[in-house]
Design a protein around this motif. Structure first.
Motif, mmCIF file in Angstrom:
data_model
loop_
_atom_site.group_PDB
_atom_site.id
_atom_site.type_symbol
_atom_site.label_atom_id
_atom_site.label_comp_id
_atom_site.label_asym_id
_atom_site.label_seq_id
_atom_site.Cartn_x
_atom_site.Cartn_y
_atom_site.Cartn_z
ATOM 1 N N ASN A 1 0.815 -1.211 0.000
ATOM 2 C CA ASN A 1 0.000 0.000 0.000
ATOM 3 C C ASN A 1 0.847 1.259 0.000
ATOM 4 O O ASN A 1 0.471 2.273 -0.595
ATOM 5 C CB ASN A 1 -0.945 -0.007 1.206
ATOM 6 C CG ASN A 1 -2.337 -0.478 0.847
ATOM 7 O OD1 ASN A 1 -2.674 -0.607 -0.333
ATOM 8 N ND2 ASN A 1 -3.153 -0.720 1.836
ATOM 9 N N THR A 2 1.980 1.212 0.678
ATOM 10 C CA THR A 2 2.875 2.372 0.679
ATOM 11 C C THR A 2 3.397 2.643 -0.723
ATOM 12 O O THR A 2 3.405 3.794 -1.185
ATOM 13 C CB THR A 2 4.052 2.124 1.640
ATOM 14 O OG1 THR A 2 3.552 1.890 2.955
ATOM 15 C CG2 THR A 2 4.981 3.320 1.666
ATOM 16 N N LEU B 1 0.568 4.156 -2.889
ATOM 17 C CA LEU B 1 0.275 5.571 -2.653
ATOM 18 C C LEU B 1 1.393 6.474 -3.166
ATOM 19 O O LEU B 1 1.130 7.547 -3.709
ATOM 20 C CB LEU B 1 0.033 5.821 -1.163
ATOM 21 C CG LEU B 1 -1.423 5.815 -0.693
ATOM 22 C CD1 LEU B 1 -1.532 6.418 0.697
ATOM 23 C CD2 LEU B 1 -2.334 6.564 -1.658
ATOM 24 N N GLN C 1 -6.452 -2.006 2.077
ATOM 25 C CA GLN C 1 -6.537 -1.662 3.498
ATOM 26 C C GLN C 1 -7.688 -2.413 4.156
ATOM 27 O O GLN C 1 -7.574 -2.857 5.303
ATOM 28 C CB GLN C 1 -6.716 -0.159 3.688
ATOM 29 C CG GLN C 1 -6.632 0.255 5.164
ATOM 30 C CD GLN C 1 -6.544 1.751 5.348
ATOM 31 O OE1 GLN C 1 -7.224 2.494 4.671
ATOM 32 N NE2 GLN C 1 -5.714 2.182 6.291
ATOM 33 N N THR D 1 -4.740 4.605 11.149
ATOM 34 C CA THR D 1 -4.948 4.060 9.809
ATOM 35 C C THR D 1 -6.382 4.265 9.337
ATOM 36 O O THR D 1 -6.626 4.483 8.150
ATOM 37 C CB THR D 1 -4.601 2.563 9.769
ATOM 38 O OG1 THR D 1 -5.427 1.845 10.703
ATOM 39 C CG2 THR D 1 -3.133 2.348 10.119
ATOM 40 N N HIS E 1 -6.926 7.898 8.317
ATOM 41 C CA HIS E 1 -6.233 8.125 7.059
ATOM 42 C C HIS E 1 -7.015 7.507 5.907
ATOM 43 O O HIS E 1 -7.114 8.094 4.822
ATOM 44 C CB HIS E 1 -4.827 7.534 7.095
ATOM 45 C CG HIS E 1 -4.079 7.713 5.819
ATOM 46 N ND1 HIS E 1 -4.077 6.754 4.815
ATOM 47 C CD2 HIS E 1 -3.330 8.746 5.338
ATOM 48 C CE1 HIS E 1 -3.357 7.183 3.807
ATOM 49 N NE2 HIS E 1 -2.887 8.380 4.094
ATOM 50 N N VAL F 1 -8.268 9.185 2.412
ATOM 51 C CA VAL F 1 -8.014 8.648 1.081
ATOM 52 C C VAL F 1 -9.329 8.490 0.316
ATOM 53 O O VAL F 1 -9.401 8.754 -0.894
ATOM 54 C CB VAL F 1 -7.272 7.301 1.163
ATOM 55 C CG1 VAL F 1 -7.142 6.660 -0.220
ATOM 56 C CG2 VAL F 1 -5.884 7.500 1.766
ATOM 57 N N ASP G 1 -0.754 11.316 0.897
ATOM 58 C CA ASP G 1 0.383 10.435 0.621
ATOM 59 C C ASP G 1 1.500 10.651 1.634
ATOM 60 O O ASP G 1 2.081 9.693 2.157
ATOM 61 C CB ASP G 1 0.907 10.681 -0.793
ATOM 62 C CG ASP G 1 -0.065 10.186 -1.858
ATOM 63 O OD1 ASP G 1 -1.059 9.529 -1.491
ATOM 64 O OD2 ASP G 1 0.157 10.479 -3.049
ATOM 65 N N TRP H 1 0.605 9.167 4.954
ATOM 66 C CA TRP H 1 0.736 7.717 5.000
ATOM 67 C C TRP H 1 2.188 7.283 5.156
ATOM 68 O O TRP H 1 2.482 6.326 5.887
ATOM 69 C CB TRP H 1 0.150 7.078 3.743
ATOM 70 C CG TRP H 1 0.371 5.587 3.745
ATOM 71 C CD1 TRP H 1 1.323 4.891 3.062
ATOM 72 C CD2 TRP H 1 -0.346 4.617 4.516
ATOM 73 N NE1 TRP H 1 1.240 3.550 3.345
ATOM 74 C CE2 TRP H 1 0.224 3.347 4.236
ATOM 75 C CE3 TRP H 1 -1.413 4.703 5.406
ATOM 76 C CZ2 TRP H 1 -0.245 2.175 4.814
ATOM 77 C CZ3 TRP H 1 -1.881 3.526 5.983
ATOM 78 C CH2 TRP H 1 -1.302 2.288 5.688
ATOM 79 N N LEU I 1 2.988 7.717 8.661
ATOM 80 C CA LEU I 1 2.256 6.719 9.425
ATOM 81 C C LEU I 1 2.895 5.342 9.274
ATOM 82 O O LEU I 1 3.010 4.586 10.249
ATOM 83 C CB LEU I 1 0.799 6.704 8.941
ATOM 84 C CG LEU I 1 -0.257 5.943 9.730
ATOM 85 C CD1 LEU I 1 -1.612 6.594 9.521
ATOM 86 C CD2 LEU I 1 -0.331 4.481 9.283
ATOM 87 N N PHE I 2 3.320 5.017 8.066
ATOM 88 C CA PHE I 2 3.936 3.722 7.810
ATOM 89 C C PHE I 2 5.208 3.571 8.635
ATOM 90 O O PHE I 2 5.455 2.504 9.226
ATOM 91 C CB PHE I 2 4.260 3.596 6.316
ATOM 92 C CG PHE I 2 4.966 2.325 5.944
ATOM 93 C CD1 PHE I 2 4.321 1.108 5.995
ATOM 94 C CD2 PHE I 2 6.290 2.366 5.537
ATOM 95 C CE1 PHE I 2 4.984 -0.074 5.656
ATOM 96 C CE2 PHE I 2 6.962 1.200 5.190
ATOM 97 C CZ PHE I 2 6.308 -0.027 5.259
#
Length: 291
Positions: free
Chosen positions: A161-162, A165, A205, A233, A236, A240, A278, A281, A284-285
């Motif tokens: 997912n990272t 994005l 997600q 998450t 976020h 998104v 983006d 995230w 956050l990641f």
């Protein structure tokens, strides 16, 4: 298109109150959905949540439609355009502060609250009397009350997912470049790809949440780790979703021939927002999944 020289004041609109109702239904429905899931019962929470999402979607499309009609009629001028730019800038700043509060809550839990329960800051009595066997480590997969779960790793779906994005941010930039060069083919292709990537992110997600609940036992009952994980998450993911809806609206406008290289702030504002989610995230990641 003639440009209005006076500052345009729009007529009364029903969309703000409809948006407020939609947000209220979402908040009410989401809260009751969590309660229903926690108690393993079938309630009305998910129904109210769905209705709230539908109301918000209708509000967004309706309000954007009115804004588009006003713009295409030449009712806006440079002064109003500057107001829009300032408004969008302050909106994104407020979103930065929104997520900063959540990252601050995570920082407080990890650096202060959890170590305090293990005797940090000369608080030995709390550890010895309340939870003598408690060990402060993050992620906190075993709470002081004995609830156990598994941590969500950074590899697999989170890493995929990272990448998705980050790539979507690049494709959004290429779409913007195509608009500035008046290359409609490039604009349409890259914008469409950005929307597809956003939808894939949301789907994955959802798959990650299913995996967390069913395979890892990571739920909202999993203590501070589970709560902060889903809070960060989940919010976020809502952003998104909103960004994807905005991109879809921009795509429909592009198909209808809207925007020029010199007049496309709606698209520019949407790209600002997409780049913002983006960046959030990526932060956050690193903070939630890796550290």
């Amino acid at each position: 298109m003639a440009e209005n020289q006076s500052y345009y004041v729009p007529a009364s609109s029903p969309w703000p109150i409809i948006g407020a109702i939609g947000l209220g239904l979402i908040a009410w429905g989401a809260g009751n959905t969590v309660i229903d899931m926690t108690n393993n019962q079938d309630g009305y929470g998910s129904t109210v949540l769905t209705i709230g999402i539908i109301v918000m979607a209708v509000m967004l499309f309706g309000w954007f439609r009115d804004q588009i009609n006003e713009s295409m009629q030449g009712l806006y001028n440079d002064q109003l355009g500057n107001s829009y730019k300032q408004g969008m800038s302050w909106f994104i700043f407020s979103e930065v502060m929104f997520f900063a509060a959540f990252f601050g809550a995570l920082f407080y839990a990890r650096v202060i609250a959890v170590p305090w329960l293990d005797g940090a800051s000369n608080n030995v009595m709390t550890a010895e009397v309340l939870w003598p066997e408690f060990v402060a480590q993050w992620p906190l997969t075993k709470t002081p009350g004995g609830t156990e779960t598994q941590a969500m790793g950074w590899y697999g779906l989170p890493l995929i997912n990272t990448v998705i994005l980050v790539v979507s941010s690049v494709t959004c930039h290429f779409a913007h470049v195509g608009l500035e060069k008046d290359n409609r083919k490039q604009l349409t292709a890259w914008l469409g790809l950005t929307i597809i990537l956003g939808c894939i992110f949301l789907y994955l997600q959802g798959a990650e949440y299913v995996h967390a609940y069913e395979q890892l036992g990571l739920t909202l009952d999993s203590g501070i780790y589970g709560n902060t994980f889903y809070m960060l998450t989940g919010f976020h993911g809502m952003h998104v979703t909103l960004g994807t809806l905005m991109l879809i609206i921009m795509f429909l406008r592009v198909v209808k021939g809207h925007f020029t290289p010199d007049n496309h702030f709606a698209f520019q504002a949407t790209s600002w927002y997409w780049h913002f989610v983006d960046v959030v995230w990526v932060c956050l990641f690193v903070v939630v999944y890796i550290l």
